[in-house]
Design a protein around this motif. Structure first.
Motif, PDB file in Angstrom:
ATOM      1  N   MET A   1       0.828  -1.281  -0.112  1.00 31.38           N
ATOM      2  CA  MET A   1      -0.001   0.001   0.011  1.00 31.38           C
ATOM      3  C   MET A   1       0.756   1.228  -0.065  1.00 31.38           C
ATOM      4  O   MET A   1       1.960   1.224   0.390  1.00 31.38           O
ATOM      5  CB  MET A   1      -1.100  -0.025   1.002  1.00 31.38           C
ATOM      6  N   ASP A   2       0.109   2.383  -0.306  1.00 31.35           N
ATOM      7  CA  ASP A   2       1.163   3.459  -0.610  1.00 31.35           C
ATOM      8  C   ASP A   2       1.049   4.203   0.981  1.00 31.35           C
ATOM      9  O   ASP A   2       0.293   4.029   1.546  1.00 31.35           O
ATOM     10  CB  ASP A   2       0.328   4.628  -1.472  1.00 31.35           C
ATOM     11  N   ALA A   3       1.995   5.070   0.829  1.00 28.21           N
ATOM     12  CA  ALA A   3       2.242   5.734   2.409  1.00 28.21           C
ATOM     13  C   ALA A   3       1.240   6.923   2.538  1.00 28.21           C
ATOM     14  O   ALA A   3       1.082   7.255   3.645  1.00 28.21           O
ATOM     15  CB  ALA A   3       3.891   6.362   2.423  1.00 28.21           C
ATOM     16  N   ASP A   4       0.939   7.476   1.421  1.00 28.25           N
ATOM     17  CA  ASP A   4      -0.069   8.638   1.619  1.00 28.25           C
ATOM     18  C   ASP A   4      -1.420   8.582   1.990  1.00 28.25           C
ATOM     19  O   ASP A   4      -2.386   9.438   1.976  1.00 28.25           O
ATOM     20  CB  ASP A   4      -0.045   9.478   0.265  1.00 28.25           C
ATOM     21  N   LEU A   5      -1.780   7.368   2.447  1.00 34.55           N
ATOM     22  CA  LEU A   5      -3.059   6.693   2.985  1.00 34.55           C
ATOM     23  C   LEU A   5      -4.359   7.161   1.829  1.00 34.55           C
ATOM     24  O   LEU A   5      -5.440   7.014   1.948  1.00 34.55           O
ATOM     25  CB  LEU A   5      -3.576   7.675   4.173  1.00 34.55           C
TER      26      LEU A   5
ATOM     27  N   VAL B   1      -8.034  11.704  -1.201  1.00 27.97           N
ATOM     28  CA  VAL B   1      -6.913  12.528  -1.548  1.00 27.97           C
ATOM     29  C   VAL B   1      -5.844  12.078  -0.836  1.00 27.97           C
ATOM     30  O   VAL B   1      -5.778  11.544   0.469  1.00 27.97           O
ATOM     31  CB  VAL B   1      -7.315  14.192  -1.301  1.00 27.97           C
ATOM     32  N   ARG B   2      -4.584  12.463  -0.990  1.00 31.05           N
ATOM     33  CA  ARG B   2      -3.259  12.347  -0.359  1.00 31.05           C
ATOM     34  C   ARG B   2      -3.558  12.800   0.838  1.00 31.05           C
ATOM     35  O   ARG B   2      -4.071  14.115   0.975  1.00 31.05           O
ATOM     36  CB  ARG B   2      -2.314  13.033  -1.116  1.00 31.05           C
ATOM     37  N   ALA B   3      -3.375  12.159   2.141  1.00 31.67           N
ATOM     38  CA  ALA B   3      -3.484  12.818   3.474  1.00 31.67           C
ATOM     39  C   ALA B   3      -2.648  13.808   3.747  1.00 31.67           C
ATOM     40  O   ALA B   3      -2.947  14.829   4.470  1.00 31.67           O
ATOM     41  CB  ALA B   3      -3.209  11.581   4.472  1.00 31.67           C
TER      42      ALA B   3
HETATM   43 MG    MG Z   1      -0.640   9.076  -3.929  1.00 39.35          MG
END
Ligand code: MG
Ligand code: UDP
Length: 345
Positions: free
Chosen positions: A103-107, A209-211
């Motif tokens: 999973m991506d880091a940006d939630l 959206v990106r957190a």
């Molecule tokens: Mg992202």
């Protein structure tokens, strides 16, 4: 039904989360909180492997602290920025669980969706991917290009690469071991999982959206990923050269016939210049384009034959037990077994 006690028998966690990190200092505290909350609610033991992909901010300092203080958190520091796809690979190589979740880091890949992925896995699916049904707050350009990309890819490639699916997915041990045997440099991870088959299922989610922080995928990086995806999973562009060549020769032949007739019947004497220029520039355009296409594939071959390791690990934190077992092999993937070397230290 999956036997969830497999990994625990070996003293390993059942679930491994793999999270690539590139300059994510803005989101890390929140990420770690959400990941901890997720792990606490899972039905079995879990580890979170963070792969620092050569961050130039304070991400690494934060993560080292986390990995040193909590045995469930682990950190792989790559020696430089190797790119998202390679970072994922490094994390999956080190994952000990029976099910590995990337999973991506940006939630943008919400941790809660992991419960749905696991539920599907327990139904017996080896690969469970998360499909974005809605993309919030991404620019029109990003949404348009992403949608175009998935559709072109579908047309161009012979393996089924599911639409609107990024790298957020769960893979079982069998798929993971298969993945580890795929040494290619030009890694388009979602295509590689499409290629290997197995029972696959999708879980739908809305992409928030990106957190915090900014996208690490600027436009040109996305274009590069798209080109890699097509080139490494399709030879259609090469075959296109044949048909384009044939079509152009056909047109040229017709023009030739036309030229002979004009000469025979002496219609409009000196307009030869325009047609000559048009033909020459058209042909050289096609030529250059096709040379470029061939160059992409030759470049790919060039990168493969060098047989360099996929990535270089600078430092590991939290892997104390695993380090002995890894003994360098996994740190330098993609080499022929005879020439494996120790790379980290
Ligand atoms: Mg992202
Ligand atoms: N990432 C990485 N290396 C890179 C670029 C990105 O490890 O060279 C990571 C990044 O930290 C994030 C994930 O890949 O966890 C996806 O990146 P991002 O969210 O910026 O992409 P987007 O969602 O905008 O496509």
């Amino acid at each position: 039904m999956i036997d969830a006690s497999n990994a625990e028998g070996r003293g390993a966690p059942v679930y491994s989360l793999v999270i690539p990190i590139f300059n994510e200092e803005a989101v890390l505290p929140l990420l770690v909180r959400r990941i901890t909350a997720l792990i606490d609610t899972l039905d079995a033991s879990a580890e979170a492997i963070f792969v620092d992909d050569g961050s130039r901010d304070t991400s690494v300092i934060f993560l080292r602290g986390m990995a040193a203080g909590d045995p469930r958190f682990k950190l792989i520091e790559l020696s430089r920025n190797f790119g998202h796809q390679i970072a994922i690979t490094a994390g999956m190589d080190a994952a000990a669980g029976d099910a590995v979740i990337v999973m991506d880091a940006d939630l943008q890949d919400p941790p809660e969706v992991v419960h749905d992925l696991i539920a599907k896995w327990k139904e017996g699916y080896e690969i469970v991917y998360a499909r974005r049904v809605k993309r919030e707050g991404e620019s029109l350009l990003k949404r348009l290009t992403a949608s175009l990309f998935y559709r072109v890819l579908e047309q161009m490639t012979s393996v089924t690469i599911p639409r609107d699916v990024g790298d957020f997915r769960l893979v079982g041990r069998k798929a993971l071991e298969t993945f580890k045997r795929m040494p290619e440099r030009d890694r388009f991870v979602r295509g590689m999982f499409g290629w290997m088959g197995f029972k696959q299922a999708a879980v739908a989610f809305e992409r928030p959206v990106r957190a915090a922080g900014e996208t690490k995928y600027p436009f040109w990086k996305m274009v590069r990923l798209a080109v890699h995806g097509i080139v490494s999973f399709s030879d259609k562009p090469l075959r296109l050269a044949l048909w384009a060549g044939l079509a152009v020769s056909g047109i040229a032949a017709l023009l030739g016939v036309f030229a002979v007739f004009s000469w025979l019947f002496e219609t409009g004497v000196v307009h030869g210049w325009t047609s000559t220029v048009v033909i020459i520039s058209f042909l050289s355009g096609i030529n250059l384009f096709m040379t470029g296409v061939i160059g992409l594939y030759v470049g790919g071959i060039h990168a493969e034959v060098k047989r360099r390791p996929l990535y270089v690990i600078d430092r590991l934190t939290g892997f104390e037990e695993a380090i002995a077992a890894m003994s360098g092999d996994e740190a330098t993937r993609g080499r022929p077994p005879a020439s494996r070397e120790r790379r980290f230290g």
